[in-house]
Design an enzyme around this catalytic site. Structure first.
Site, short mmCIF file in Angstrom:
data_model
loop_
_atom_site.label_atom_id
_atom_site.label_comp_id
_atom_site.label_asym_id
_atom_site.label_seq_id
_atom_site.Cartn_x
_atom_site.Cartn_y
_atom_site.Cartn_z
N GLY A 42 0.77 -1.23 0.00
CA GLY A 42 0.00 0.00 0.00
C GLY A 42 0.81 1.29 0.00
O GLY A 42 0.33 2.31 0.50
N THR A 43 2.00 1.26 -0.60
CA THR A 43 2.76 2.52 -0.62
C THR A 43 2.12 3.55 -1.55
O THR A 43 2.21 4.75 -1.30
CB THR A 43 4.24 2.30 -1.03
OG1 THR A 43 4.29 1.76 -2.34
CG2 THR A 43 4.96 1.39 -0.06
N ASN A 44 1.46 3.08 -2.59
CA ASN A 44 0.75 4.04 -3.46
C ASN A 44 -0.48 4.61 -2.77
O ASN A 44 -0.77 5.80 -2.90
CB ASN A 44 0.38 3.37 -4.79
CG ASN A 44 1.56 3.31 -5.73
OD1 ASN A 44 1.99 4.31 -6.29
ND2 ASN A 44 2.13 2.12 -5.88
N LEU A 87 -10.11 -7.36 -12.96
CA LEU A 87 -11.54 -7.09 -12.87
C LEU A 87 -12.24 -7.40 -14.19
O LEU A 87 -11.66 -7.23 -15.27
CB LEU A 87 -11.75 -5.62 -12.50
CG LEU A 87 -11.27 -5.27 -11.08
CD1 LEU A 87 -11.13 -3.76 -10.92
CD2 LEU A 87 -12.22 -5.84 -10.04
N HIS A 138 0.72 1.34 -13.10
CA HIS A 138 1.52 0.19 -13.55
C HIS A 138 2.99 0.62 -13.61
O HIS A 138 3.29 1.70 -14.12
CB HIS A 138 1.03 -0.27 -14.93
CG HIS A 138 1.76 -1.47 -15.42
ND1 HIS A 138 1.47 -2.75 -14.96
CD2 HIS A 138 2.78 -1.62 -16.29
CE1 HIS A 138 2.28 -3.61 -15.54
NE2 HIS A 138 3.09 -2.95 -16.36
C1 GRF Z 1 3.20 -0.98 -7.53
O1 GRF Z 1 4.43 -1.21 -8.15
C2 GRF Z 1 2.14 -0.70 -8.56
O2 GRF Z 1 2.62 -0.03 -9.67
C3 GRF Z 1 1.72 -2.09 -8.94
O3 GRF Z 1 1.77 -2.83 -7.74
C4 GRF Z 1 2.68 -2.22 -6.83
C5 GRF Z 1 1.92 -1.92 -5.57
O4 GRF Z 1 2.72 -1.45 -4.53
N1 GRF Z 1 0.43 -2.06 -9.60
P1 GRF Z 1 2.05 -0.81 -3.23
O5 GRF Z 1 1.11 -1.87 -2.63
O6 GRF Z 1 1.33 0.42 -3.62
O7 GRF Z 1 3.19 -0.54 -2.31
#
Ligand code: GRF
Length: 209
Positions: free
Chosen positions: A12-14, A93, A109
């Protein structure tokens, strides 16, 4: 204020990057709920720490992808989510979910699409493929989700340099730090400002008034 729902499966870093940007007042939005396809995903903790409702919905228990997606749709509709973010969500999905939030689902992505994308390209595999091909630039892409895996209209992209001594892990880290964590909050901000216009299957970004 834009109401956002987020789908996660991992660290969940994003998700964190979007939370930080909202907390910093960069975007007039609120995350109304986070759903994880994995029980122990750290993303759920991140959400809870920020007072965001966060639940695990089991794909297995749902039985079919139709039933699974119906529960996701129910959860997000009850929360009045207007934008759905896929943030490391490891489930593909179907049109059922995509049509329930048509034009209102984004994904991030870790490559410059159309390179290294589509089925089978997830997580470290993307960066392994980039290194194996010897590209000098890679990066990240935010796009709108349609029925084709990684095939939707592109919103934003950012390039990241590949170094000679990179491993998939070091490249993944640099792509996250230099591209992903900046791009996703930026794309959400543009959506919240109503500045994304879909024209002939492409996204045009309107100038700020
Ligand atoms: C990220 O590299 C994103 O681009 C891909 O999955 C990864 C998720 O990382 N779709 P996080 O869970 O947000 O840390």
């Amino acid at each position: 204020m834009l109401k956002i729902g987020v789908l996660v499966s991992g660290g969940g870093t994003n998700l964190q990057a979007v939370i930080n940007s909202i907390n910093a007042g960069e975007t007039d939005a609120e995350i109304v709920g986070v759903v994880s396809s994995r029980a122990g995903a750290y993303a759920l903790e991140r959400a809870k720490k920020n007072g965001i409702d966060a639940v695990f919905i089991s794909r297995k228990q749902a039985g079919s992808s139709e039933e699974y997606e119906r529960s996701l749709i129910k959860y997000f509709k009850e929360k009045n989510a207007e934008l759905i973010l896929l943030a490391g969500f490891m489930v593909i999905l179907t049109p059922l979910f995509v049509n329930a939030f048509k034009g209102r689902i984004m994904n991030i992505h870790p490559s410059l699409i159309p390179a290294f994308c589509g089925e089978g390209f997830y997580g470290l595999k993307v960066h392994e493929a980039a290194l194996a091909r010897g590209v000098k630039l890679t990066g990240a892409t935010v796009q709108l989700v349609n029925d084709e895996p990684d095939g939707g209209p592109i919103i934003l992209q950012k390039a990241v340099e590949v170094r000679d001594n990179d491993t998939p892990e070091t490249l993944q880290k640099r792509v996250m730090e230099e591209a992903e964590w900046k791009l996703y909050p930026e794309a959400v901000k543009l959506f919240a400002q109503n500045r994304l216009v879909l024209e002939n299957g492409r996204v045009r970004i309107k100038e700020k008034l």
